[in-house]
Motif scaffolding. Structure first.
Motif, PDB file in Angstrom:
ATOM      1  N   MET A   1      61.169  31.385  16.104  1.00 11.38           N
ATOM      2  CA  MET A   1      60.356  30.174  16.203  1.00 11.38           C
ATOM      3  C   MET A   1      59.936  29.970  17.638  1.00 11.38           C
ATOM      4  O   MET A   1      60.746  30.102  18.565  1.00 11.38           O
ATOM      5  N   VAL A   2      58.654  29.630  17.852  1.00  8.32           N
ATOM      6  CA  VAL A   2      58.133  29.268  19.162  1.00  8.32           C
ATOM      7  C   VAL A   2      57.635  27.831  19.064  1.00  8.32           C
ATOM      8  O   VAL A   2      56.700  27.541  18.308  1.00  8.32           O
ATOM      9  N   GLY A   3      58.282  26.916  19.800  1.00  5.64           N
ATOM     10  CA  GLY A   3      57.896  25.517  19.714  1.00  5.64           C
ATOM     11  C   GLY A   3      58.657  24.678  20.715  1.00  5.64           C
ATOM     12  O   GLY A   3      59.379  25.205  21.570  1.00  5.64           O
ATOM     13  N   CYS A   4      58.512  23.347  20.610  1.00  4.40           N
ATOM     14  CA  CYS A   4      59.176  22.413  21.524  1.00  4.40           C
ATOM     15  C   CYS A   4      59.796  21.265  20.744  1.00  4.40           C
ATOM     16  O   CYS A   4      59.198  20.762  19.784  1.00  4.40           O
ATOM     17  N   VAL A   5      60.978  20.845  21.182  1.00  4.86           N
ATOM     18  CA  VAL A   5      61.614  19.640  20.665  1.00  4.86           C
ATOM     19  C   VAL A   5      61.909  18.715  21.834  1.00  4.86           C
ATOM     20  O   VAL A   5      61.926  19.126  22.995  1.00  4.86           O
ATOM     21  N   GLY A   6      62.164  17.440  21.526  1.00  3.93           N
ATOM     22  CA  GLY A   6      62.464  16.477  22.564  1.00  3.93           C
ATOM     23  C   GLY A   6      63.919  16.508  22.972  1.00  3.93           C
ATOM     24  O   GLY A   6      64.761  17.191  22.361  1.00  3.93           O
ATOM     25  N   SER A   7      64.222  15.720  24.003  1.00  5.30           N
ATOM     26  CA  SER A   7      65.587  15.628  24.512  1.00  5.30           C
ATOM     27  C   SER A   7      66.401  14.582  23.761  1.00  5.30           C
ATOM     28  O   SER A   7      67.504  14.229  24.178  1.00  5.30           O
ATOM     29  N   ASP A   8      65.883  14.085  22.653  1.00  2.00           N
ATOM     30  CA  ASP A   8      66.566  13.069  21.857  1.00  2.00           C
ATOM     31  C   ASP A   8      67.483  13.703  20.815  1.00  2.00           C
ATOM     32  O   ASP A   8      67.584  14.934  20.708  1.00  2.00           O
TER      33      ASP A   8
ATOM     34  N   ARG B   1      66.754  21.729  16.156  1.00  2.00           N
ATOM     35  CA  ARG B   1      67.105  23.073  16.641  1.00  2.00           C
ATOM     36  C   ARG B   1      68.296  23.629  15.856  1.00  2.00           C
ATOM     37  O   ARG B   1      68.307  24.804  15.468  1.00  2.00           O
ATOM     38  N   GLU B   2      69.294  22.789  15.638  1.00  2.00           N
ATOM     39  CA  GLU B   2      70.475  23.237  14.909  1.00  2.00           C
ATOM     40  C   GLU B   2      70.147  23.611  13.463  1.00  2.00           C
ATOM     41  O   GLU B   2      70.756  24.526  12.899  1.00  2.00           O
ATOM     42  N   ALA B   3      69.178  22.930  12.882  1.00  2.00           N
ATOM     43  CA  ALA B   3      68.775  23.258  11.509  1.00  2.00           C
ATOM     44  C   ALA B   3      68.190  24.670  11.433  1.00  2.00           C
ATOM     45  O   ALA B   3      68.437  25.402  10.465  1.00  2.00           O
ATOM     46  N   LEU B   4      67.413  25.059  12.453  1.00  2.00           N
ATOM     47  CA  LEU B   4      66.864  26.416  12.475  1.00  2.00           C
ATOM     48  C   LEU B   4      67.956  27.447  12.721  1.00  2.00           C
ATOM     49  O   LEU B   4      67.990  28.515  12.082  1.00  2.00           O
ATOM     50  N   LEU B   5      68.845  27.156  13.644  1.00  2.00           N
ATOM     51  CA  LEU B   5      69.941  28.091  13.923  1.00  2.00           C
ATOM     52  C   LEU B   5      70.802  28.316  12.694  1.00  2.00           C
ATOM     53  O   LEU B   5      71.296  29.428  12.461  1.00  2.00           O
ATOM     54  N   ALA B   6      70.969  27.285  11.880  1.00  2.00           N
ATOM     55  CA  ALA B   6      71.761  27.417  10.659  1.00  2.00           C
ATOM     56  C   ALA B   6      71.114  28.370   9.664  1.00  2.00           C
ATOM     57  O   ALA B   6      71.795  28.909   8.781  1.00  2.00           O
ATOM     58  N   GLU B   7      69.811  28.592   9.803  1.00  2.00           N
ATOM     59  CA  GLU B   7      69.092  29.536   8.933  1.00  2.00           C
ATOM     60  C   GLU B   7      69.004  30.928   9.571  1.00  2.00           C
ATOM     61  O   GLU B   7      68.261  31.775   9.090  1.00  2.00           O
ATOM     62  N   GLN B   8      69.732  31.146  10.648  1.00  2.00           N
ATOM     63  CA  GLN B   8      69.709  32.426  11.370  1.00  2.00           C
ATOM     64  C   GLN B   8      68.347  32.714  11.982  1.00  2.00           C
ATOM     65  O   GLN B   8      67.943  33.880  12.111  1.00  2.00           O
ATOM     66  N   ILE B   9      67.632  31.656  12.351  1.00  2.00           N
ATOM     67  CA  ILE B   9      66.330  31.794  13.005  1.00  2.00           C
ATOM     68  C   ILE B   9      66.538  31.861  14.515  1.00  2.00           C
ATOM     69  O   ILE B   9      67.265  31.045  15.083  1.00  2.00           O
ATOM     70  N   ASP B  10      65.898  32.831  15.159  1.00  2.00           N
ATOM     71  CA  ASP B  10      65.978  32.993  16.606  1.00  2.00           C
ATOM     72  C   ASP B  10      65.259  31.834  17.283  1.00  2.00           C
ATOM     73  O   ASP B  10      64.055  31.627  17.071  1.00  2.00           O
ATOM     74  N   CYS B  11      65.971  31.067  18.116  1.00  2.00           N
ATOM     75  CA  CYS B  11      65.406  29.878  18.773  1.00  2.00           C
ATOM     76  C   CYS B  11      65.308  30.029  20.285  1.00  2.00           C
ATOM     77  O   CYS B  11      65.208  29.018  20.998  1.00  2.00           O
TER      78      CYS B  11
ATOM     79  N   SER C   1      61.792  25.347  23.148  1.00  2.00           N
ATOM     80  CA  SER C   1      62.074  24.683  24.411  1.00  2.00           C
ATOM     81  C   SER C   1      62.401  23.210  24.191  1.00  2.00           C
ATOM     82  O   SER C   1      61.857  22.565  23.286  1.00  2.00           O
ATOM     83  N   VAL C   2      63.295  22.686  25.026  1.00  2.00           N
ATOM     84  CA  VAL C   2      63.646  21.267  25.007  1.00  2.00           C
ATOM     85  C   VAL C   2      62.917  20.587  26.163  1.00  2.00           C
ATOM     86  O   VAL C   2      63.055  21.003  27.318  1.00  2.00           O
ATOM     87  N   VAL C   3      62.135  19.550  25.855  1.00  2.00           N
ATOM     88  CA  VAL C   3      61.365  18.833  26.874  1.00  2.00           C
ATOM     89  C   VAL C   3      61.778  17.366  26.881  1.00  2.00           C
ATOM     90  O   VAL C   3      62.279  16.834  25.891  1.00  2.00           O
ATOM     91  N   ASP C   4      61.578  16.714  28.003  1.00  2.00           N
ATOM     92  CA  ASP C   4      61.931  15.299  28.108  1.00  2.00           C
ATOM     93  C   ASP C   4      61.107  14.462  27.132  1.00  2.00           C
ATOM     94  O   ASP C   4      59.914  14.707  26.945  1.00  2.00           O
ATOM     95  N   GLY C   5      61.762  13.466  26.539  1.00  2.00           N
ATOM     96  CA  GLY C   5      61.047  12.556  25.648  1.00  2.00           C
ATOM     97  C   GLY C   5      61.436  12.746  24.195  1.00  2.00           C
ATOM     98  O   GLY C   5      62.448  13.381  23.871  1.00  2.00           O
ATOM     99  N   SER C   6      60.611  12.206  23.319  1.00  2.00           N
ATOM    100  CA  SER C   6      60.926  12.199  21.894  1.00  2.00           C
ATOM    101  C   SER C   6      60.416  13.446  21.186  1.00  2.00           C
ATOM    102  O   SER C   6      59.417  14.053  21.588  1.00  2.00           O
TER     103      SER C   6
ATOM    104  N   VAL D   1      53.448  11.947  14.280  1.00  2.00           N
ATOM    105  CA  VAL D   1      53.432  11.641  15.709  1.00  2.00           C
ATOM    106  C   VAL D   1      53.890  12.898  16.436  1.00  2.00           C
ATOM    107  O   VAL D   1      55.021  13.354  16.238  1.00  2.00           O
ATOM    108  N   ALA D   2      53.036  13.483  17.274  1.00  2.00           N
ATOM    109  CA  ALA D   2      53.287  14.818  17.824  1.00  2.00           C
ATOM    110  C   ALA D   2      54.535  14.885  18.690  1.00  2.00           C
ATOM    111  O   ALA D   2      55.296  15.859  18.621  1.00  2.00           O
ATOM    112  N   GLY D   3      54.771  13.908  19.533  1.00  2.00           N
ATOM    113  CA  GLY D   3      55.932  13.948  20.418  1.00  2.00           C
ATOM    114  C   GLY D   3      55.975  15.240  21.218  1.00  2.00           C
ATOM    115  O   GLY D   3      54.974  15.671  21.802  1.00  2.00           O
ATOM    116  N   ALA D   4      57.130  15.888  21.213  1.00  2.00           N
ATOM    117  CA  ALA D   4      57.330  17.100  22.005  1.00  2.00           C
ATOM    118  C   ALA D   4      56.413  18.244  21.596  1.00  2.00           C
ATOM    119  O   ALA D   4      56.179  19.171  22.391  1.00  2.00           O
TER     120      ALA D   4
END
Length: 305
Positions: free
Chosen positions: A58-65, A72-82, A86-91, A110-113
């Motif tokens: 997966m290539v993408g961004c999540v917030g620091s919330d 992120r943990e949901a993807l890792l639980a599926e054995q997806i390479d994360c 990237s983790v960015v400041d904000g929601s 709402v797009a957020g990160a």
């Protein structure tokens, strides 16, 4: 090793409520239930491809919330390479979803990160794209980033899939030459082609128009009426498996992920479409986005009623 699918796109936390019907403007309804569920079109497609047999990054961004950590943990639980999430400041991104008693939904995103996924960020993870067999994109991240990923996928000689969702206007004209498979639903096919799409015949006209505009091949998903394939030389309709729908959320994402996984594994186009259709049909028999996505064994065990 399983075929490698790389998804460039969105991760959202879905805030889902069920109500007897969708609200009208200015109306307040009493909901029946509420849940938070990991989603986002990109993440949903990554989970679908992973559950359906592919090795996925997966290539993408999540917030620091807190939502970002959970996504992120949901993807890792599926054995997806994360490594490229990237983790960015904000929601983090969120999707507000209402599902009615007829299993139809209305969604506000709402797009957020997700807005922080720039071409430069994608460029930092170019080795991930280089390792792909199939690259999937959608439209819940900035247009410049989608265009970059499509062009880079074409330059690398990868199979490139664009699910143009959500789409409310035509795509940039220079994108089409970089797309091997364009997979819109009816409303998206209409927005992109400028033609009304309200029947199988009109879907064919829209698909042919999109091929003329430069897309390699087009698959218009038609819900319970199946899918329509066009490549400029032929058109083929694929009937949908018959199931009792509970919630259509993520059905399109499941089709895209399943089609990509099957295509990457060496299945023919027709078999990959049918595989994706079975996966999507199974997904609508369960509630939620990622929780409803079936596994490879589920699809293999499916028998037409």
């Amino acid at each position: 090793m399983p075929a490698k699918v790389v998804v460039v796109g969105s991760l959202n936390m879905d805030l889902v409520t069920r109500a007897p019907r969708l609200p009208r403007g200015g109306e307040t309804l009493i909901g029946e239930s509420f849940a938070t569920v990991s989603g986002g079109k990109g993440a949903n497609q990554a989970v679908a491809a992973a559950r359906l047999g592919a090795q996925v990054s997966m290539v993408g961004c999540v917030g620091s919330d807190a939502y970002g950590k959970e996504l992120r943990e949901a993807l890792l639980a599926e054995q997806i390479d994360c490594q490229a999430v990237s983790v960015v400041d904000g929601s983090s991104g969120v999707a507000l979803i209402v599902v009615d008693d007829n299993s139809q939904n209305a969604i506000v995103i709402v797009a957020g990160a997700n807005g922080a996924l720039t071409p430069a960020v994608i460029g930092c993870f170019d080795p991930v794209l280089q390792a792909a067999d199939v690259i999937i994109c959608q439209l819940e991240v900035p247009d410049a980033s989608v265009g970059h990923a499509l062009a880079r996928g074409r330059a690398l000689g990868k199979t490139v899939i664009l699910n143009p969702a959500p789409a409310s206007r035509p795509l940039p004209v220079d994108w089409y030459a970089n797309i091997d498979y364009l997979i819109p639903n009816e409303s998206e096919a209409s927005a992109l082609s400028g033609l009304p799409v309200d029947s199988r015949q009109s879907a064919q006209a829209a698909a042919n128009r999109l091929v003329e505009m430069g897309a390699g091949k087009v698959i218009v998903t038609l819900g319970a009426d199946g899918a329509l394939f066009a490549d400029g030389a032929r058109v083929e309709h694929f009937p949908a498996p018959s199931v009792k729908a509970v919630d259509t959320t993520a059905a399109g994402d499941t089709f895209v992920g399943g089609f990509a996984a099957a295509l990457a594994s060496g299945k023919s186009e027709a078999d990959a479409i049918r595989f994706g259709q079975v996966a999507a049909a199974l997904s609508v028999t369960c509630a939620g986005a990622q929780p409803s996505i079936p596994t490879l064994s589920d699809v293999q065990a499916f028998k037409t009623p």
